[in-house]
Design an enzyme around this catalytic site. Structure first.
Site, PDB file in Angstrom:
ATOM      1  N   LYS A   1     -61.152-119.343  10.607  1.00 23.34           N
ATOM      2  CA  LYS A   1     -61.262-120.670  10.007  1.00 23.34           C
ATOM      3  C   LYS A   1     -60.809-121.814  10.900  1.00 23.34           C
ATOM      4  O   LYS A   1     -61.503-122.824  11.012  1.00 23.34           O
ATOM      5  CB  LYS A   1     -60.481-120.700   8.674  1.00 23.34           C
ATOM      6  CG  LYS A   1     -61.149-119.886   7.584  1.00 23.34           C
ATOM      7  CD  LYS A   1     -60.353-119.890   6.314  1.00 23.34           C
ATOM      8  CE  LYS A   1     -59.212-118.909   6.339  1.00 23.34           C
ATOM      9  NZ  LYS A   1     -59.635-117.498   6.391  1.00 23.34           N
TER      10      LYS A   1
ATOM     11  N   SER B   1     -58.904-150.670  31.970  1.00 27.04           N
ATOM     12  CA  SER B   1     -57.776-150.047  32.648  1.00 27.04           C
ATOM     13  C   SER B   1     -56.606-151.014  32.627  1.00 27.04           C
ATOM     14  O   SER B   1     -56.777-152.217  32.801  1.00 27.04           O
ATOM     15  CB  SER B   1     -58.144-149.713  34.103  1.00 27.04           C
ATOM     16  OG  SER B   1     -56.994-149.363  34.839  1.00 27.04           O
TER      17      SER B   1
ATOM     18  N   THR C   1     -84.789-134.504  39.589  1.00 26.44           N
ATOM     19  CA  THR C   1     -84.509-133.080  39.718  1.00 26.44           C
ATOM     20  C   THR C   1     -83.452-132.971  40.808  1.00 26.44           C
ATOM     21  O   THR C   1     -83.498-133.705  41.789  1.00 26.44           O
ATOM     22  CB  THR C   1     -85.761-132.262  40.132  1.00 26.44           C
ATOM     23  OG1 THR C   1     -86.248-132.737  41.391  1.00 26.44           O
ATOM     24  CG2 THR C   1     -86.858-132.389  39.084  1.00 26.44           C
ATOM     25  N   HIS C   2     -82.482-132.079  40.602  1.00 30.06           N
ATOM     26  CA  HIS C   2     -81.361-131.936  41.550  1.00 30.06           C
ATOM     27  C   HIS C   2     -80.610-133.265  41.712  1.00 30.06           C
ATOM     28  O   HIS C   2     -79.983-133.506  42.750  1.00 30.06           O
ATOM     29  CB  HIS C   2     -81.848-131.461  42.923  1.00 30.06           C
ATOM     30  CG  HIS C   2     -82.715-130.239  42.863  1.00 30.06           C
ATOM     31  ND1 HIS C   2     -82.224-128.976  42.695  1.00 30.06           N
ATOM     32  CD2 HIS C   2     -84.071-130.113  42.922  1.00 30.06           C
ATOM     33  CE1 HIS C   2     -83.213-128.103  42.661  1.00 30.06           C
ATOM     34  NE2 HIS C   2     -84.356-128.767  42.791  1.00 30.06           N
TER      35      HIS C   2
ATOM     36  N   TYR D   1     -62.255-105.033   6.113  1.00 33.63           N
ATOM     37  CA  TYR D   1     -61.463-106.220   6.411  1.00 33.63           C
ATOM     38  C   TYR D   1     -60.256-105.891   7.277  1.00 33.63           C
ATOM     39  O   TYR D   1     -59.586-104.885   7.102  1.00 33.63           O
ATOM     40  CB  TYR D   1     -61.001-106.891   5.112  1.00 33.63           C
ATOM     41  CG  TYR D   1     -60.170-108.133   5.368  1.00 33.63           C
ATOM     42  CD1 TYR D   1     -60.774-109.313   5.778  1.00 33.63           C
ATOM     43  CD2 TYR D   1     -58.784-108.108   5.236  1.00 33.63           C
ATOM     44  CE1 TYR D   1     -60.027-110.448   6.042  1.00 33.63           C
ATOM     45  CE2 TYR D   1     -58.027-109.241   5.498  1.00 33.63           C
ATOM     46  CZ  TYR D   1     -58.648-110.411   5.901  1.00 33.63           C
ATOM     47  OH  TYR D   1     -57.912-111.527   6.159  1.00 33.63           O
TER      48      TYR D   1
ATOM     49  N   ASN E   1     -64.555-148.091  31.365  1.00 36.45           N
ATOM     50  CA  ASN E   1     -64.602-146.636  31.358  1.00 36.45           C
ATOM     51  C   ASN E   1     -65.411-146.116  30.164  1.00 36.45           C
ATOM     52  O   ASN E   1     -65.143-146.494  29.022  1.00 36.45           O
ATOM     53  CB  ASN E   1     -63.187-146.063  31.288  1.00 36.45           C
ATOM     54  CG  ASN E   1     -62.337-146.520  32.454  1.00 36.45           C
ATOM     55  OD1 ASN E   1     -62.825-146.628  33.577  1.00 36.45           O
ATOM     56  ND2 ASN E   1     -61.065-146.794  32.191  1.00 36.45           N
TER      57      ASN E   1
END
Length: 472
Positions: A333, A285, A163-164, A325, A293
Site C-alpha cells: 500500500k 535563485s 535524433t541523437h 497470504y 529554473n
C-alpha cells in the site's frame, strides 16, 4: 486493501466482552484485542512498529466502510445474520464514516490497520453485533486536452526534429506535442485494460479456503462496483497483480512525462531558448538573480523515480512468496499510494506547463534550418523528380551541402547555378522543397508532420476527448 484483498482474518469471539479473573482480564488488555484470543502478551514495541499499517491504509477508510456495508447487507440477505444486526452495523458504520470525515475519529496504531480500527470502534458503538460483520470474511484527461489544444494552435509552427539530440529534419511544434497525445492515449488504455482484467472482488474468500456459510459473493461484488468475484479463494487472498499491473501502467506513464519534462528543461535553457515558462512553473535563485529554473519539470522528472521504485519494490516483495497470504504483502500500500499520488501530481503539473509554455517561434524556425536539416528533402526531390537512384542522390546532396557549408549559407540560399554545377538536371523547382516551411508541408504521409495533418488529427482528438467526457 479495503476491498478485502489481504488474507487477514478476525475472530468474532475477540470482539465480545469477556469475563474472568482479574489476572485474565489484565492479560487480555495488554494484547491486541482483535486477535487476542490466542496471544496473551502485548507485542514488542519494534514488532508493533513494523506490523502496523494504519499510518498508510487509514486513507482507505471510505472504501473499507463501503465494503463492510455491502458485506453486511449480503449476510442479511442470505439469512446468515439478522436484519436487525445488519441495520445496526450499517448505522454504526455511517457514524464512523462521519467521525473520520469530520476529523473526530481517533486512529489507534495498536490496532494495526484500518479494518481493526473500524471494527473496534463499531464494537464500542453497537456492541457484540459488530463481531458478526466479519462472518465468512477476510479483510484484506486533462493533459491530453492541453496537448491537443496547443498542438492545434501550433500546427504550422516549425521547429527542429531531433535524433541523437542532433537536428535531423524540420517538424512542427504541433506535431511534436501530438506525439505525447498518442503516448498518453496508450497510458489511458493500459489503465483501462488493467481495470477490465483486474476488477474482481476478493470479498468472501475468507482466510484462504472460502467459507461454509451460504454467502453470495456475486452480490457483494456487484454492490461494490466490481465486475465479478475472484474465482479462487487462494488467489483472492494472495494476489497483488491488481497493484503490480497498475503500477506498471503508472511507471510507463511516468516515463512519458519524464521524457517531456526533460525536453522542457533543455528547451528552456538560455543556450537553447526554444520555449519559455512563466513564473508559475519556474523559480529564481537566491544568489543568481538572472536565473529561471524549470523546477516543475525537474520535479516531474524526479517523481518518475518514485513511481518506478514502487513497482520495483513490490515486485521484489512478491517474487518469493508462496501461497497464500504472507505479512510481506502489507507492503503493497505505501509504495502504491505514494506512486499514484506522485503520478497524479505530475500529470497536473505537466498539463499546467503545457498550457503555460510560450514557444519562441523565431528561434524554433532558425534552429530547424541549422545543420542543413532539409538535405533529406533535397535527396528525396532528386529521387522523386529526376528518378535518380537513392545512393547517387545521397552523394549529390552531400556535395551540395559541402558547398553551402563552405559559403556559410542555408541550402535554399544557394544559387541554382551552384547546385547545377554538381547536377545539371536540377531545376528551379528544387527551391520549393529546401526551406523548412516547404519541408514540413511536404510530409503529408499518414502520421507525418505536415500542418494539415496535424490540424486534422488535433481536431479529431478534440472530438474524441469530448465524447469521452460525455460517456463518463
Amino acid at each position: 486493501m479495503a476491498s478485502g484483498k489481504g488474507g487477514k482474518s478476525t475472530s468474532k469471539a475477540s470482539t465480545s466482552k469477556t469475563s474472568g479473573s482479574k489476572a485474565s482480564s489484565n492479560k487480555t488488555s495488554n494484547s491486541n484485542k482483535m486477535w487476542g484470543g490466542l496471544f496473551d502478551d502485548s507485542p514488542d514495541a519494534i514488532m508493533e512498529e513494523i506490523n502496523v499499517s494504519i499510518d498508510v491504509d487509514r486513507a482507505l477508510y471510505a472504501q473499507d466502510i463501503t465494503a463492510s456495508k455491502a458485506h453486511a447487507t449480503m449476510l442479511a440477505a442470505q439469512g446468515i445474520i439478522t436484519a436487525k444486526d445488519a441495520k445496526e452495523i450499517a448505522t454504526g458504520l455511517d457514524t464512523i464514516l462521519s467521525e473520520i470525515s469530520s476529523g473526530k475519529f481517533s486512529f489507534k496504531r495498536a490496532l494495526e490497520d484500518i479494518h481493526m480500527n473500524v471494527e473496534s470502534r463499531l464494537t464500542e458503538i453497537i456492541g457484540p453485533s459488530a463481531g458478526r460483520l466479519h462472518t465468512a470474511r477476510s479483510r484484506n484527461d486533462s493533459l491530453q486536452q492541453a496537448l491537443v489544444e496547443r498542438a492545434l494552435e501550433h500546427a504550422g509552427t516549425v521547429m527542429p526534429g531531433f535524433t541523437h539530440l542532433q537536428t535531423a529534419q524540420p517538424v512542427t511544434f504541433g506535431h511534436h506535442l501530438m506525439a505525447y497525445v498518442e503516448m498518453v492515449a496508450r497510458d489511458r488504455g493500459r489503465f483501462a485494460d488493467a481495470r477490465k482484467r483486474l476488477n474482481e472482488s476478493p470479498l468472501g474468500a475468507a482466510a484462504l479456503a472460502g467459507t461454509s456459510f451460504p454467502i453470495d459473493r456475486h452480490a457483494t461484488a456487484k454492490a461494490l462496483g466490481f465486475d465479478r468475484p475472484m474465482n479462487n479463494s487462494l488467489d483472492a487472498v494472495s494476489d497483488r497483480d491488481f497493484v503490480l499491473e497498475t503500477l506498471s501502467a503508472a511507471s510507463i506513464a511516468a516515463v512519458h512525462l519524464s521524457r517531456f519534462a526533460e525536453e522542457i528543461v533543455i528547451w528552456t535553457s538560455p543556450l537553447v531558448g526554444l520555449v519559455r515558462l512563466s513564473d508559475k512553473f519556474t523559480t529564481g535563485s537566491s544568489i543568481m538573480r538572472q536565473k529561471r529554473n524549470p523546477d516543475a519539470a525537474e520535479l516531474v522528472r524526479a517523481k518518475t523515480g518514485r513511481v518506478i521504485g514502487s513497482l520495483t519494490g513490490l515486485l521484489i516483495v512478491m517474487k518469493g512468496l508462496p501461497l497464500a497470504y504472507q505479512k510481506d504483502m502489507q507492503e503493497d500500500k505505501a509504495g502504491a499510494m505514494e506512486a499514484y499520488t506522485a503520478l497524479s501530481l505530475s500529470i497536473r503539473a505537466m498539463a499546467g506547463m503545457v498550457r503555460d509554455l510560450v514557444p519562441n517561434e523565431a528561434a524554433m524556425k532558425a534552429a530547424a534550418g541549422e545543420g542543413y536539416a532539409t538535405a533529406t528533402d533535397l535527396a528525396d526531390w532528386l529521387v522523386r523528380t529526376l528518378k535518380m537512384p537513392f545512393r547517387e542522390a545521397h552523394h549529390v546532396t552531400g556535395r551540395i551541402v559541402g558547398i553551402a557549408t563552405k559559403k556559410g549559407v542555408a541550402l535554399h540560399e544557394l544559387d541554382l547555378s551552384e547546385m547545377q554545377a554538381v547536377e545539371p538536371k536540377i531545376t528551379v523547382e528544387v527551391m520549393k522543397v529546401l526551406s523548412v516551411e516547404s519541408s514540413v508541408k511536404s510530409r503529408v504521409s499518414y502520421g507525418g508532420t505536415a500542418p494539415k495533418n496535424v490540424t486534422a488529427q488535433a481536431k479529431a482528438w478534440l472530438k474524441r476527448l469530448e465524447k469521452d467526457k460525455k460517456s463518463r
